[in-house]
Design an enzyme around this catalytic site. Structure first.
Site, PDB file in Angstrom:
ATOM      1  N   ARG A   1       0.845  -1.200   0.000  1.00  0.00           N
ATOM      2  CA  ARG A   1       0.000   0.000   0.000  1.00  0.00           C
ATOM      3  C   ARG A   1       0.882   1.252   0.000  1.00  0.00           C
ATOM      4  O   ARG A   1       1.329   1.708   1.049  1.00  0.00           O
ATOM      5  CB  ARG A   1      -0.916   0.006   1.231  1.00  0.00           C
ATOM      6  CG  ARG A   1      -1.964  -1.088   1.211  1.00  0.00           C
ATOM      7  CD  ARG A   1      -2.926  -0.897   2.381  1.00  0.00           C
ATOM      8  NE  ARG A   1      -4.004  -1.879   2.367  1.00  0.00           N
ATOM      9  CZ  ARG A   1      -5.031  -1.875   3.211  1.00  0.00           C
ATOM     10  NH1 ARG A   1      -5.096  -0.935   4.150  1.00  0.00           N
ATOM     11  NH2 ARG A   1      -5.962  -2.791   3.134  1.00  0.00           N
TER      12      ARG A   1
ATOM     13  N   ASP B   1       2.053   5.139  -0.157  1.00  0.00           N
ATOM     14  CA  ASP B   1       1.510   6.362   0.429  1.00  0.00           C
ATOM     15  C   ASP B   1       1.152   7.371  -0.660  1.00  0.00           C
ATOM     16  O   ASP B   1       1.524   7.214  -1.829  1.00  0.00           O
ATOM     17  CB  ASP B   1       2.528   6.995   1.375  1.00  0.00           C
ATOM     18  CG  ASP B   1       2.806   6.148   2.604  1.00  0.00           C
ATOM     19  OD1 ASP B   1       1.915   5.364   2.982  1.00  0.00           O
ATOM     20  OD2 ASP B   1       3.905   6.273   3.181  1.00  0.00           O
TER      21      ASP B   1
ATOM     22  N   TYR C   1      12.222  -0.840  -4.062  1.00  0.00           N
ATOM     23  CA  TYR C   1      11.934   0.558  -4.359  1.00  0.00           C
ATOM     24  C   TYR C   1      13.183   1.262  -4.872  1.00  0.00           C
ATOM     25  O   TYR C   1      14.313   0.857  -4.563  1.00  0.00           O
ATOM     26  CB  TYR C   1      11.470   1.301  -3.100  1.00  0.00           C
ATOM     27  CG  TYR C   1      10.077   0.989  -2.622  1.00  0.00           C
ATOM     28  CD1 TYR C   1       9.004   1.816  -2.961  1.00  0.00           C
ATOM     29  CD2 TYR C   1       9.831  -0.109  -1.806  1.00  0.00           C
ATOM     30  CE1 TYR C   1       7.724   1.546  -2.497  1.00  0.00           C
ATOM     31  CE2 TYR C   1       8.552  -0.384  -1.340  1.00  0.00           C
ATOM     32  CZ  TYR C   1       7.502   0.452  -1.695  1.00  0.00           C
ATOM     33  OH  TYR C   1       6.229   0.181  -1.239  1.00  0.00           O
TER      34      TYR C   1
ATOM     35  N   ARG D   1      11.267   6.123   3.047  1.00  0.00           N
ATOM     36  CA  ARG D   1      11.512   7.560   2.994  1.00  0.00           C
ATOM     37  C   ARG D   1      12.288   8.050   4.214  1.00  0.00           C
ATOM     38  O   ARG D   1      13.080   8.988   4.120  1.00  0.00           O
ATOM     39  CB  ARG D   1      10.189   8.294   2.849  1.00  0.00           C
ATOM     40  CG  ARG D   1       9.523   8.048   1.481  1.00  0.00           C
ATOM     41  CD  ARG D   1       8.046   8.379   1.515  1.00  0.00           C
ATOM     42  NE  ARG D   1       7.832   9.731   1.995  1.00  0.00           N
ATOM     43  CZ  ARG D   1       6.693  10.151   2.549  1.00  0.00           C
ATOM     44  NH1 ARG D   1       5.682   9.302   2.694  1.00  0.00           N
ATOM     45  NH2 ARG D   1       6.569  11.395   2.942  1.00  0.00           N
TER      46      ARG D   1
END
Length: 271
Positions: free
Chosen positions: A55, A57, A118, A206
């Protein structure tokens, strides 16, 4: 013949105008757009059971997102040859279904996954990101040293409690296993971080990037991000990097015969 069939959907999207993946009342989300498109094709009453690998952001992009849905077998027989093309006509231009593949019922897009990978893009050029890449690349005002970034990243690889880098959820573990974390500078001068793990906590990638950037531009010592792993709560010193530089590029899965075993193992780990 089975009453229903499970479909794996490979999805990409520009997250700039989405409030993340998950459906939220009154907000534009990727899952909401996909559910609406599938509902128009299959009927709103079709129980899709839309399940996603990760999921993302608000503002985060994807080129390698994976989800699954269950549809009636007769619907698949009718739409198999045209489903991808029909979805292209119904989905918004900033979200695409790139592949539709029948999979066994044991496949679970979330729990069968072995890794999520990522990339985070940073432009430290004096002029900032190129205009055509402004939505997926962070502009950084200080020059970055890739060797320092990689030295900081090295200490963060492995299985650790990443509480310092996570938004804690009640009854949820912050222990994760990062199998890859490194930086490179591409020919166009962009610094790119690649991070891969079995799973991530909310805002974890992040936060890791934010910590490493403070090392890369010389504001923090190389040892600082690794030392934070000793903490058992979110560190207020870590700045969460902006969402738009982050893209989910791949989700890995085991061999077909191992889908169920992997899903069971993951559920036990998360519990």
């Amino acid at each position: 013949m089975r009453e229903s069939i499970r479909l794996r959907l490979d999805v990409s999207y520009d997250g700039a105008e989405f409030s993340g993946w998950a459906v939220q009342p009154g907000r534009r989300t990727v899952a909401g757009a996909l559910t609406e498109a599938l509902g128009r094709l299959l009927g709103a009453e079709t129980p899709l059971g839309l399940t996603v690998a990760g999921r993302t952001d608000a503002g985060v992009h994807a080129t390698g997102q994976v989800c699954h849905v269950d549809i009636r077998s007769e619907q698949w027989t009718e739409l198999e040859a045209s489903l991808l093309r029909r979805l292209a006509a119904l989905m918004p231009p900033d979200a695409r279904v790139r592949a539709v593949t029948p999979v066994p019922d044991t496949f679970d897009a979330r729990f069968s996954a072995t890794f999520r990978r990522y990339e985070y893009r940073v432009a430290d050029t004096p002029w900032g990101p190129e205009p055509l890449r402004r939505y997926d690349t962070l502009g950084w005002v200080r020059p970055l040293d890739v060797d320092r970034l990689n030295a900081a990243a090295y200490a963060l690889v492995g299985e650790h409690d990443y509480a310092a880098y996570c938004k804690r959820k009640e009854h949820a573990t912050t222990v994760r296993a990062i199998t890859r974390l490194d930086w490179r500078r591409d020919p166009d001068g962009i610094c790119v971080a690649t991070v891969q793990a079995d799973a991530f906590c909310q805002s974890m990638v992040r936060s890791l990037v934010g910590g490493m950037l403070a090392v890369g531009d010389g504001r923090r010592p190389v040892e600082w991000p690794g030392n934070l792993l000793e903490l058992r709560e979110r560190s207020s010193e870590v700045t969460v990097a902006p969402a738009h530089g982050l893209t989910l590029i791949a989700v890995g899965y085991p061999a077909e015969a191992e889908y169920a075993t992997r899903a069971d193992t993951t559920r036990r780990m998360r519990a």
